[in-house]
Design an enzyme around this catalytic site. Structure first.
Site, PDB file in Angstrom:
ATOM      1  N   GLY A  22     -18.610  -5.503  -6.233  1.00  0.00           N
ATOM      2  CA  GLY A  22     -17.232  -5.842  -6.568  1.00  0.00           C
ATOM      3  C   GLY A  22     -17.094  -7.330  -6.805  1.00  0.00           C
ATOM      4  O   GLY A  22     -18.017  -8.114  -6.559  1.00  0.00           O
ATOM      5  N   GLY A  27     -15.144 -14.970  -5.665  1.00  0.00           N
ATOM      6  CA  GLY A  27     -16.570 -14.687  -5.721  1.00  0.00           C
ATOM      7  C   GLY A  27     -16.854 -13.218  -5.937  1.00  0.00           C
ATOM      8  O   GLY A  27     -16.027 -12.477  -6.473  1.00  0.00           O
ATOM      9  N   LYS A  44     -21.236 -10.860   0.623  1.00  0.00           N
ATOM     10  CA  LYS A  44     -20.057 -11.445  -0.014  1.00  0.00           C
ATOM     11  C   LYS A  44     -20.344 -12.918  -0.281  1.00  0.00           C
ATOM     12  O   LYS A  44     -20.654 -13.668   0.647  1.00  0.00           O
ATOM     13  CB  LYS A  44     -18.837 -11.294   0.887  1.00  0.00           C
ATOM     14  CG  LYS A  44     -17.536 -11.797   0.280  1.00  0.00           C
ATOM     15  CD  LYS A  44     -16.355 -11.474   1.178  1.00  0.00           C
ATOM     16  CE  LYS A  44     -15.044 -11.893   0.566  1.00  0.00           C
ATOM     17  NZ  LYS A  44     -13.875 -11.528   1.421  1.00  0.00           N
ATOM     18  N   GLU A  93     -21.823  -5.317   6.890  1.00  0.00           N
ATOM     19  CA  GLU A  93     -22.215  -3.908   6.879  1.00  0.00           C
ATOM     20  C   GLU A  93     -22.059  -3.346   5.477  1.00  0.00           C
ATOM     21  O   GLU A  93     -21.073  -3.627   4.797  1.00  0.00           O
ATOM     22  CB  GLU A  93     -21.310  -3.094   7.800  1.00  0.00           C
ATOM     23  CG  GLU A  93     -21.596  -3.159   9.261  1.00  0.00           C
ATOM     24  CD  GLU A  93     -20.727  -2.168  10.016  1.00  0.00           C
ATOM     25  OE1 GLU A  93     -21.192  -1.048  10.292  1.00  0.00           O
ATOM     26  OE2 GLU A  93     -19.577  -2.526  10.326  1.00  0.00           O
ATOM     27  N   ALA A  95     -21.186  -0.343   3.148  1.00  0.00           N
ATOM     28  CA  ALA A  95     -20.449   0.923   3.166  1.00  0.00           C
ATOM     29  C   ALA A  95     -21.096   1.878   2.169  1.00  0.00           C
ATOM     30  O   ALA A  95     -20.821   1.825   0.967  1.00  0.00           O
ATOM     31  CB  ALA A  95     -18.981   0.682   2.816  1.00  0.00           C
ATOM     32  N   ASP A 138      -3.239  -7.130   4.988  1.00  0.00           N
ATOM     33  CA  ASP A 138      -3.561  -6.609   3.655  1.00  0.00           C
ATOM     34  C   ASP A 138      -4.200  -5.231   3.756  1.00  0.00           C
ATOM     35  O   ASP A 138      -5.195  -4.939   3.080  1.00  0.00           O
ATOM     36  CB  ASP A 138      -4.481  -7.586   2.910  1.00  0.00           C
ATOM     37  CG  ASP A 138      -4.549  -7.287   1.406  1.00  0.00           C
ATOM     38  OD1 ASP A 138      -3.638  -6.599   0.897  1.00  0.00           O
ATOM     39  OD2 ASP A 138      -5.506  -7.744   0.756  1.00  0.00           O
ATOM     40  N   ASP A 157     -12.305  -6.708   4.655  1.00  0.00           N
ATOM     41  CA  ASP A 157     -11.610  -7.780   3.929  1.00  0.00           C
ATOM     42  C   ASP A 157     -10.539  -8.438   4.793  1.00  0.00           C
ATOM     43  O   ASP A 157      -9.369  -8.059   4.772  1.00  0.00           O
ATOM     44  CB  ASP A 157     -10.998  -7.279   2.629  1.00  0.00           C
ATOM     45  CG  ASP A 157     -10.669  -8.439   1.680  1.00  0.00           C
ATOM     46  OD1 ASP A 157     -10.457  -9.574   2.174  1.00  0.00           O
ATOM     47  OD2 ASP A 157     -10.629  -8.217   0.460  1.00  0.00           O
TER      48      ASP A 157
END
Length: 284
Positions: A22, A27, A44, A93, A95, A138, A157
Site C-alpha cells: 500500500g 510513504g 512501513k 506484523e 497481515a 481513525d 495505523d
C-alpha cells in the site's frame, strides 16, 4: 528526526522486499522477508521530507512510540524500527489475510456471529488503548487487518492516535464516514470518537454499508450531525441496541466500552468477551 533509542535486534540488510502492500501521504508499505529466518513482515517506510513539509514530525513520533509501547493480541505489533537521514522504517506484523475493508468489499454484509468476532476483536484492541488513555481517532475497515485462518482482527495505523489523559483534543482527523459529530462541530474530543467509530463499524459489518454515507460530503456531514440513520436490513434487537448505544450525539452518553464488550448480543459468539484488558498483553 530521531524517534527513540532501541536495542539492535535487526538490520535493514536482513530484509528482502517482495512487493508493495500500500501507499499513503508519507510513504509506502512493503511486504518483506527476513532472509535469515524466512519470517514475513510488513515494512512501513516513511519519507521524512514529506513529514517535515506537512509539519507532522510530532505526530509521526507519537505514532511510532505508541505502537512500540502497545502489546495486545488485537493491535498490530511494531517489532522494530530503523531510521536514516531520509526515511523511517517500521517493521510490522504482516497481515496475511489483508484489510477488513477488502474482505467486506468481497463478502458484503456479515452473518452476526462473524460480525461479532470482527467487532469484538476490534473493540478489545481499542479498550487496551483506552486503558492507556490513548484514542486511536481513525478507526475504519481499512485500518483493521486480518490474520490467519481464523481471521483474527487487529487494529493498525496509529497515525492519528493521541493521548487524552489530561485534556481533550481539537485536531480534526479521521475518515468522513467514521467521523463523529463532535469532530464536525469543531468541539473538543476524547476516546468517545472511537466509540462512535465502533458503532459505525458494527453497522457496516451487519448491513454492508456505512450508516451515514451519501453521494456528497455535505449530505454525509448533515446526516452525521443529525445522527440520522436507518436500518435497511433486519438485524437482531441486541445488535441494534449496541449500535444505538454507540451512535449518540453526546460523547458522554455513548455506551462504555467495557459494557459494549460484555453486551448480551455477544453471548454465544466466539470472541474474548470475558476479558480483563490487561490479560491480553504479549510478553516482552
Amino acid at each position: 528526526m530521531e524517534v527513540s533509542k532501541v536495542r539492535n535486534e535487526y538490520s535493514l540488510s536482513q530484509f528482502k522486499v517482495e512487493g508493495l502492500l500500500g501507499s499513503g501521504a508519507y510513504g509506502v508499505v512493503q511486504k518483506c522477508v527476513n532472509t535469515e529466518t524466512g519470517q514475513v513482515f510488513a515494512m512501513k517506510i516513511i519519507e521524512k521530507n514529506k513529514v517535515i513539509e506537512k509539519s507532522m514530525e510530532e505526530q509521526v513520533k507519537r505514532e511510532v512510540l505508541t505502537q512500540l509501547k502497545v502489546k495486545h493480541r488485537n493491535l498490530v505489533r511494531l517489532h522494530y524500527y530503523f531510521e536514516d537521514s531520509s526515511q523511517i522504517y517500521c517493521l510490522l506484523e504482516y497481515a496475511d489475510r489483508g484489510q477488513l475493508f477488502a474482505y467486506l468489499k468481497t463478502t458484503g454484509a456479515q452473518p452476526e456471529p462473524m460480525a461479532a468476532r470482527f467487532f469484538l476483536d476490534t473493540g478489545s484492541g481499542v479498550a487496551y488503548l483506552h486503558q492507556l488513555r490513548v484514542a486511536h481517532r481513525d478507526l475504519k475497515p481499512e485500518n483493521v487487518l486480518l490474520f490467519g485462518e481464523e481471521l483474527t482482527a487487529k487494529v493498525g495505523d496509529f497515525g492519528w492516535c493521541a493521548e487524552v489523559a489530561s485534556e481533550k483534543r481539537l485536531t480534526f482527523c479521521g475518515t468522513l464516514d467514521y467521523v463523529s459529530p463532535e469532530m464536525l462541530f469543531g468541539e473538543p474530543h476524547d476516546q468517545g470518537v472511537d466509540l462512535w467509530a465502533l458503532g459505525v463499524l458494527l453497522f457496516e459489518l451487519l448491513t454492508g454499508k456505512a450508516p451515514f454515507s451519501m453521494p456528497s460530503k455535505k449530505e454525509t456531514m448533515d446526516k452525521i450531525c443529525a445522527v440520522d440513520f436507518t436500518f435497511d436490513v433486519r438485524i437482531s434487537p441486541g445488535a441494534e441496541e449496541l449500535i444505538r448505544g454507540l451512535l449518540l450525539r453526546e460523547s458522554s452518553r455513548r455506551m462504555p466500552l467495557q459494557q459494549v464488550l460484555r453486551h448480551k448480543w455477544c453471548d454465544g459468539f466466539e470472541a474474548p468477551v470475558e476479558l480483563a484488558v490487561g490479560d491480553l498483553f504479549f510478553e516482552s
